[in-house]
Write a protein that holds these residues in place. Sequence first.
Motif, PDB file in Angstrom:
ATOM      1  N   LEU A  18       0.861  -1.180   0.000  1.00  0.00           N
ATOM      2  CA  LEU A  18       0.000   0.000   0.000  1.00  0.00           C
ATOM      3  C   LEU A  18       0.893   1.224   0.000  1.00  0.00           C
ATOM      4  N   ARG A  19       0.368   2.311  -0.529  1.00  0.00           N
ATOM      5  CA  ARG A  19       1.053   3.590  -0.414  1.00  0.00           C
ATOM      6  C   ARG A  19       0.137   4.575   0.287  1.00  0.00           C
ATOM      7  N   LEU A  20       0.597   5.077   1.415  1.00  0.00           N
ATOM      8  CA  LEU A  20      -0.143   6.098   2.147  1.00  0.00           C
ATOM      9  C   LEU A  20       0.332   7.481   1.719  1.00  0.00           C
ATOM     10  N   SER A  21      -0.591   8.415   1.726  1.00  0.00           N
ATOM     11  CA  SER A  21      -0.277   9.808   1.414  1.00  0.00           C
ATOM     12  C   SER A  21      -0.737  10.694   2.560  1.00  0.00           C
ATOM     13  N   CYS A  22      -0.026  11.776   2.751  1.00  0.00           N
ATOM     14  CA  CYS A  22      -0.413  12.791   3.734  1.00  0.00           C
ATOM     15  C   CYS A  22      -0.249  14.147   3.066  1.00  0.00           C
ATOM     16  N   ALA A  23      -1.366  14.771   2.763  1.00  0.00           N
ATOM     17  CA  ALA A  23      -1.350  16.076   2.117  1.00  0.00           C
ATOM     18  C   ALA A  23      -1.423  17.167   3.166  1.00  0.00           C
ATOM     19  N   ALA A  24      -0.459  18.073   3.143  1.00  0.00           N
ATOM     20  CA  ALA A  24      -0.386  19.156   4.126  1.00  0.00           C
ATOM     21  C   ALA A  24      -0.830  20.467   3.503  1.00  0.00           C
ATOM     22  N   SER A  25      -1.544  21.262   4.287  1.00  0.00           N
ATOM     23  CA  SER A  25      -1.946  22.592   3.848  1.00  0.00           C
ATOM     24  C   SER A  25      -1.903  23.535   5.045  1.00  0.00           C
ATOM     25  N   GLY A  26      -1.752  24.828   4.756  1.00  0.00           N
ATOM     26  CA  GLY A  26      -1.740  25.815   5.820  1.00  0.00           C
ATOM     27  C   GLY A  26      -0.410  25.968   6.522  1.00  0.00           C
ATOM     28  N   LEU A  27       0.636  25.337   6.003  1.00  0.00           N
ATOM     29  CA  LEU A  27       1.969  25.486   6.574  1.00  0.00           C
ATOM     30  C   LEU A  27       2.996  25.520   5.447  1.00  0.00           C
ATOM     31  N   THR A  28       4.206  25.971   5.786  1.00  0.00           N
ATOM     32  CA  THR A  28       5.295  25.986   4.816  1.00  0.00           C
ATOM     33  C   THR A  28       5.968  24.618   4.877  1.00  0.00           C
ATOM     34  N   PHE A  29       5.562  23.758   3.982  1.00  0.00           N
ATOM     35  CA  PHE A  29       5.916  22.340   4.035  1.00  0.00           C
ATOM     36  C   PHE A  29       7.429  22.131   4.114  1.00  0.00           C
ATOM     37  N   SER A  30       8.172  22.933   3.397  1.00  0.00           N
ATOM     38  CA  SER A  30       9.626  22.739   3.321  1.00  0.00           C
ATOM     39  C   SER A  30      10.336  23.002   4.648  1.00  0.00           C
ATOM     40  N   LEU A  31       9.647  23.606   5.609  1.00  0.00           N
ATOM     41  CA  LEU A  31      10.258  23.921   6.897  1.00  0.00           C
ATOM     42  C   LEU A  31       9.908  22.893   7.974  1.00  0.00           C
ATOM     43  N   TYR A  32       9.274  21.818   7.568  1.00  0.00           N
ATOM     44  CA  TYR A  32       8.795  20.840   8.532  1.00  0.00           C
ATOM     45  C   TYR A  32       9.435  19.479   8.334  1.00  0.00           C
ATOM     46  N   THR A  33       9.743  18.845   9.457  1.00  0.00           N
ATOM     47  CA  THR A  33      10.085  17.427   9.476  1.00  0.00           C
ATOM     48  C   THR A  33       8.778  16.655   9.516  1.00  0.00           C
ATOM     49  N   MET A  34       8.677  15.651   8.638  1.00  0.00           N
ATOM     50  CA  MET A  34       7.444  14.880   8.525  1.00  0.00           C
ATOM     51  C   MET A  34       7.669  13.446   8.996  1.00  0.00           C
ATOM     52  N   SER A  35       6.696  12.921   9.690  1.00  0.00           N
ATOM     53  CA  SER A  35       6.821  11.566  10.229  1.00  0.00           C
ATOM     54  C   SER A  35       5.517  10.801  10.061  1.00  0.00           C
ATOM     55  N   TRP A  36       5.660   9.486  10.098  1.00  0.00           N
ATOM     56  CA  TRP A  36       4.524   8.581  10.182  1.00  0.00           C
ATOM     57  C   TRP A  36       4.594   7.836  11.512  1.00  0.00           C
ATOM     58  N   TYR A  37       3.445   7.709  12.131  1.00  0.00           N
ATOM     59  CA  TYR A  37       3.268   6.912  13.335  1.00  0.00           C
ATOM     60  C   TYR A  37       2.122   5.941  13.086  1.00  0.00           C
ATOM     61  N   ARG A  38       2.000   4.957  13.955  1.00  0.00           N
ATOM     62  CA  ARG A  38       0.868   4.044  13.857  1.00  0.00           C
ATOM     63  C   ARG A  38       0.421   3.611  15.243  1.00  0.00           C
ATOM     64  N   GLN A  39      -0.840   3.241  15.310  1.00  0.00           N
ATOM     65  CA  GLN A  39      -1.397   2.769  16.571  1.00  0.00           C
ATOM     66  C   GLN A  39      -2.266   1.552  16.289  1.00  0.00           C
ATOM     67  N   TRP A  47       6.225   5.228  16.662  1.00  0.00           N
ATOM     68  CA  TRP A  47       6.866   5.903  15.548  1.00  0.00           C
ATOM     69  C   TRP A  47       7.234   4.883  14.472  1.00  0.00           C
ATOM     70  N   VAL A  48       7.049   5.277  13.206  1.00  0.00           N
ATOM     71  CA  VAL A  48       7.361   4.401  12.079  1.00  0.00           C
ATOM     72  C   VAL A  48       8.544   4.926  11.268  1.00  0.00           C
ATOM     73  N   ALA A  49       8.467   6.188  10.855  1.00  0.00           N
ATOM     74  CA  ALA A  49       9.518   6.722   9.983  1.00  0.00           C
ATOM     75  C   ALA A  49       9.465   8.240   9.990  1.00  0.00           C
ATOM     76  N   THR A  50      10.629   8.847   9.713  1.00  0.00           N
ATOM     77  CA  THR A  50      10.753  10.302   9.673  1.00  0.00           C
ATOM     78  C   THR A  50      11.583  10.716   8.483  1.00  0.00           C
ATOM     79  N   ILE A  51      11.177  11.804   7.837  1.00  0.00           N
ATOM     80  CA  ILE A  51      11.995  12.417   6.791  1.00  0.00           C
ATOM     81  C   ILE A  51      12.135  13.898   7.109  1.00  0.00           C
ATOM     82  N   ARG A  52      13.379  14.328   7.208  1.00  0.00           N
ATOM     83  CA  ARG A  52      13.622  15.736   7.519  1.00  0.00           C
ATOM     84  C   ARG A  52      13.578  16.559   6.241  1.00  0.00           C
ATOM     85  N   ARG A  53      13.550  17.875   6.418  1.00  0.00           N
ATOM     86  CA  ARG A  53      13.469  18.736   5.238  1.00  0.00           C
ATOM     87  C   ARG A  53      14.736  18.627   4.401  1.00  0.00           C
TER      88      ARG A  53
END
Length: 117
Positions: A18-39, A47-53
């Motif tokens: 599967l491929r999950l997507s997370c669409a961000a709005s209302g922020l400057t995406f390039s200035l954020y570290t993005m992560s996936w978590y699961r429960q 925590w699952v994975a992190t990608i820094r800017r």
Amino acid sequence: QVQLVESGGGLVQPGGSLRLSCAASGLTFSLYTMSWYRQAPGKEREWVATIRRTGDITNAESVKGRFTIYRDSGKNTVYLQMNNLRPEDTAVYYCKANSDYGSSIYWGKGTLVTVSS
């Protein structure tokens, strides 16, 4: 208003992808570290994975070699490509944004992944 909207979850058989997507709005995406978590049901969020800017990536041991996180700054979207899925990967998957220049943290509402035959 900041929004993180996950999509791509569903029911898949063991060994599937599967491929999950997370669409961000209302922020400057390039200035954020993005992560996936699961429960998983009855368990703590993990925590699952992190990608820094910068593009640097870290993954949990449990998903190394199977899951890949990547981001598309042009689409303000972070992805989680999940291969060779196992029943223990069943969980609600959440996207998280951490500002690299402040204390802002945002979460999406999650998308359910069920791995079952």
